[in-house]
Design a protein around this motif. Sequence first.
Motif, PDB file in Angstrom:
ATOM      1  N   LYS A  91       0.848  -1.189   0.000  1.00 13.03           N
ATOM      2  CA  LYS A  91       0.000   0.000   0.000  1.00 13.03           C
ATOM      3  C   LYS A  91       0.883   1.239   0.000  1.00 13.03           C
ATOM      4  N   ALA A  92       0.458   2.209  -0.761  1.00 10.09           N
ATOM      5  CA  ALA A  92       1.162   3.490  -0.749  1.00 10.09           C
ATOM      6  C   ALA A  92       0.691   4.274   0.462  1.00 10.09           C
ATOM      7  N   HIS A  93       1.637   4.684   1.270  1.00 11.56           N
ATOM      8  CA  HIS A  93       1.329   5.460   2.476  1.00 11.56           C
ATOM      9  C   HIS A  93       2.174   6.718   2.417  1.00 11.56           C
ATOM     10  N   GLY A  94       1.561   7.818   2.015  1.00 12.90           N
ATOM     11  CA  GLY A  94       2.337   9.030   1.795  1.00 12.90           C
ATOM     12  C   GLY A  94       3.254   8.787   0.613  1.00 12.90           C
ATOM     13  N   GLY A  95       4.534   9.029   0.788  1.00 10.37           N
ATOM     14  CA  GLY A  95       5.488   8.801  -0.290  1.00 10.37           C
ATOM     15  C   GLY A  95       6.167   7.450  -0.192  1.00 10.37           C
ATOM     16  N   LYS A  96       5.726   6.596   0.722  1.00 15.89           N
ATOM     17  CA  LYS A  96       6.390   5.312   0.928  1.00 15.89           C
ATOM     18  C   LYS A  96       5.455   4.150   0.580  1.00 15.89           C
ATOM     19  N   LEU A  97       6.071   3.061   0.181  1.00 16.17           N
ATOM     20  CA  LEU A  97       5.324   1.847  -0.112  1.00 16.17           C
ATOM     21  C   LEU A  97       5.433   0.932   1.102  1.00 16.17           C
ATOM     22  N   ARG A  98       4.315   0.508   1.627  1.00 14.34           N
ATOM     23  CA  ARG A  98       4.297  -0.332   2.817  1.00 14.34           C
ATOM     24  C   ARG A  98       3.832  -1.740   2.438  1.00 14.34           C
ATOM     25  N   ALA A  99       4.683  -2.727   2.718  1.00 11.85           N
ATOM     26  CA  ALA A  99       4.368  -4.119   2.396  1.00 11.85           C
ATOM     27  C   ALA A  99       3.852  -4.828   3.642  1.00 11.85           C
ATOM     28  N   SER A 100       2.923  -5.734   3.416  1.00 12.16           N
ATOM     29  CA  SER A 100       2.341  -6.503   4.507  1.00 12.16           C
ATOM     30  C   SER A 100       2.259  -7.960   4.079  1.00 12.16           C
ATOM     31  N   SER A 101       2.510  -8.846   5.035  1.00 13.71           N
ATOM     32  CA  SER A 101       2.467 -10.271   4.762  1.00 13.71           C
ATOM     33  C   SER A 101       1.667 -10.935   5.875  1.00 13.71           C
ATOM     34  N   ASP A 102       0.546 -11.543   5.519  1.00 13.73           N
ATOM     35  CA  ASP A 102      -0.346 -12.170   6.498  1.00 13.73           C
ATOM     36  C   ASP A 102      -0.423 -13.673   6.246  1.00 13.73           C
ATOM     37  N   ILE A 103      -0.530 -14.421   7.339  1.00  5.82           N
ATOM     38  CA  ILE A 103      -0.701 -15.868   7.261  1.00  5.82           C
ATOM     39  C   ILE A 103      -2.005 -16.228   7.950  1.00  5.82           C
ATOM     40  N   ARG A 104      -2.820 -16.995   7.257  1.00 10.13           N
ATOM     41  CA  ARG A 104      -4.052 -17.536   7.852  1.00 10.13           C
ATOM     42  C   ARG A 104      -3.954 -19.051   7.825  1.00 10.13           C
ATOM     43  N   ILE A 105      -4.321 -19.660   8.954  1.00  7.53           N
ATOM     44  CA  ILE A 105      -4.263 -21.111   9.107  1.00  7.53           C
ATOM     45  C   ILE A 105      -5.693 -21.609   9.325  1.00  7.53           C
ATOM     46  N   ALA A 106      -6.069 -22.676   8.639  1.00  3.68           N
ATOM     47  CA  ALA A 106      -7.413 -23.239   8.791  1.00  3.68           C
ATOM     48  C   ALA A 106      -7.683 -23.547  10.266  1.00  3.68           C
ATOM     49  N   GLY A 107      -8.862 -23.177  10.718  1.00  5.94           N
ATOM     50  CA  GLY A 107      -9.244 -23.329  12.118  1.00  5.94           C
ATOM     51  C   GLY A 107      -9.165 -24.754  12.634  1.00  5.94           C
ATOM     52  N   VAL A 108      -9.267 -25.741  11.760  1.00  2.88           N
ATOM     53  CA  VAL A 108      -9.197 -27.136  12.188  1.00  2.88           C
ATOM     54  C   VAL A 108      -7.852 -27.439  12.857  1.00  2.88           C
ATOM     55  N   PHE A 109      -6.815 -26.665  12.541  1.00  2.00           N
ATOM     56  CA  PHE A 109      -5.494 -26.901  13.124  1.00  2.00           C
ATOM     57  C   PHE A 109      -5.346 -26.287  14.514  1.00  2.00           C
ATOM     58  N   ARG A 110      -6.373 -25.597  14.977  1.00  3.34           N
ATOM     59  CA  ARG A 110      -6.381 -25.073  16.347  1.00  3.34           C
ATOM     60  C   ARG A 110      -6.384 -26.229  17.342  1.00  3.34           C
ATOM     61  N   ASP A 111      -7.029 -27.325  16.973  1.00  2.05           N
ATOM     62  CA  ASP A 111      -7.151 -28.503  17.844  1.00  2.05           C
ATOM     63  C   ASP A 111      -6.475 -29.716  17.220  1.00  2.05           C
ATOM     64  N   ALA A 112      -5.303 -29.512  16.676  1.00  2.00           N
ATOM     65  CA  ALA A 112      -4.581 -30.591  15.999  1.00  2.00           C
ATOM     66  C   ALA A 112      -3.265 -30.867  16.730  1.00  2.00           C
ATOM     67  N   PRO A 113      -2.664 -31.994  16.460  1.00  2.14           N
ATOM     68  CA  PRO A 113      -1.332 -32.240  17.003  1.00  2.14           C
ATOM     69  C   PRO A 113      -0.342 -31.173  16.516  1.00  2.14           C
ATOM     70  N   GLU A 114       0.603 -30.830  17.353  1.00  5.36           N
ATOM     71  CA  GLU A 114       1.567 -29.763  17.040  1.00  5.36           C
ATOM     72  C   GLU A 114       2.333 -29.999  15.741  1.00  5.36           C
ATOM     73  N   PRO A 115       2.757 -31.214  15.422  1.00  2.15           N
ATOM     74  CA  PRO A 115       3.487 -31.385  14.159  1.00  2.15           C
ATOM     75  C   PRO A 115       2.689 -30.951  12.922  1.00  2.15           C
ATOM     76  N   PHE A 116       1.365 -31.097  12.959  1.00  2.62           N
ATOM     77  CA  PHE A 116       0.554 -30.675  11.813  1.00  2.62           C
ATOM     78  C   PHE A 116       0.510 -29.151  11.716  1.00  2.62           C
ATOM     79  N   LEU A 117       0.369 -28.482  12.854  1.00  2.99           N
ATOM     80  CA  LEU A 117       0.394 -27.019  12.852  1.00  2.99           C
ATOM     81  C   LEU A 117       1.743 -26.539  12.334  1.00  2.99           C
ATOM     82  N   ARG A 118       2.805 -27.145  12.814  1.00  3.20           N
ATOM     83  CA  ARG A 118       4.153 -26.748  12.383  1.00  3.20           C
ATOM     84  C   ARG A 118       4.302 -26.922  10.869  1.00  3.20           C
ATOM     85  N   MET A 119       3.812 -28.028  10.330  1.00  2.00           N
ATOM     86  CA  MET A 119       3.924 -28.276   8.895  1.00  2.00           C
ATOM     87  C   MET A 119       3.210 -27.190   8.096  1.00  2.00           C
ATOM     88  N   ILE A 120       2.024 -26.803   8.528  1.00  2.42           N
ATOM     89  CA  ILE A 120       1.275 -25.763   7.815  1.00  2.42           C
ATOM     90  C   ILE A 120       1.996 -24.421   7.924  1.00  2.42           C
TER      91      ILE A 120
END
Length: 169
Positions: A91-120
């Motif tokens: 996004k252009a913010h004033g004279g600067k370009l601002r980059a953003s990086s977001d990660i979304r993880i499927a909610g099913v991994f909220r209650d999953a074994p840790e190795p699966f969350l780590r893999m995602i």
Amino acid sequence: MARDPLHYLGGYPEKTLLQVQRLIDEGRLGAHVAARYEGVHDRTTNKALFEYVKDLKRHYMRTAPPVSRATYDDRLMAAEKALGLHTFSSKAHGGKLRASSDIRIAGVFRDAPEPFLRMIVVHELAHLREKDHNKAFYRMCESMEPDYHQLEFDARLFLTAKELERAAN
């Protein structure tokens, strides 16, 4: 119309699919996965997930662009047909370009074994450097998680077992 119980496993060899189908027919798929991966992780809030993502990034990808946010998204699997999603925006913010990086993880991994969350999370972090699913991308995943491919397969078994369990109830 019921969905094919093996839809998470598209692209795997026929021999593998037959073995999985046998576990399903015998009602043992969930027990098979549970025996290999006991319990669930404790990173159930978005804040805890974000800290987990930042820790893995700090350990393996110090020079990669920062992650702005990491959240669980209960709608992700249905809407995007994905287990995780990495989005970039500038996004252009004033004279600067601002980059953003977001990660979304499927909610099913909220209650999953840790190795699966780590893999995602590893998968989505690899997208910081490699946008496409190419050899370099998978090498990066394997450098962060040596058992990446086995965990990806087992996570698909986990999702299949969860879906069959929901359908039975």
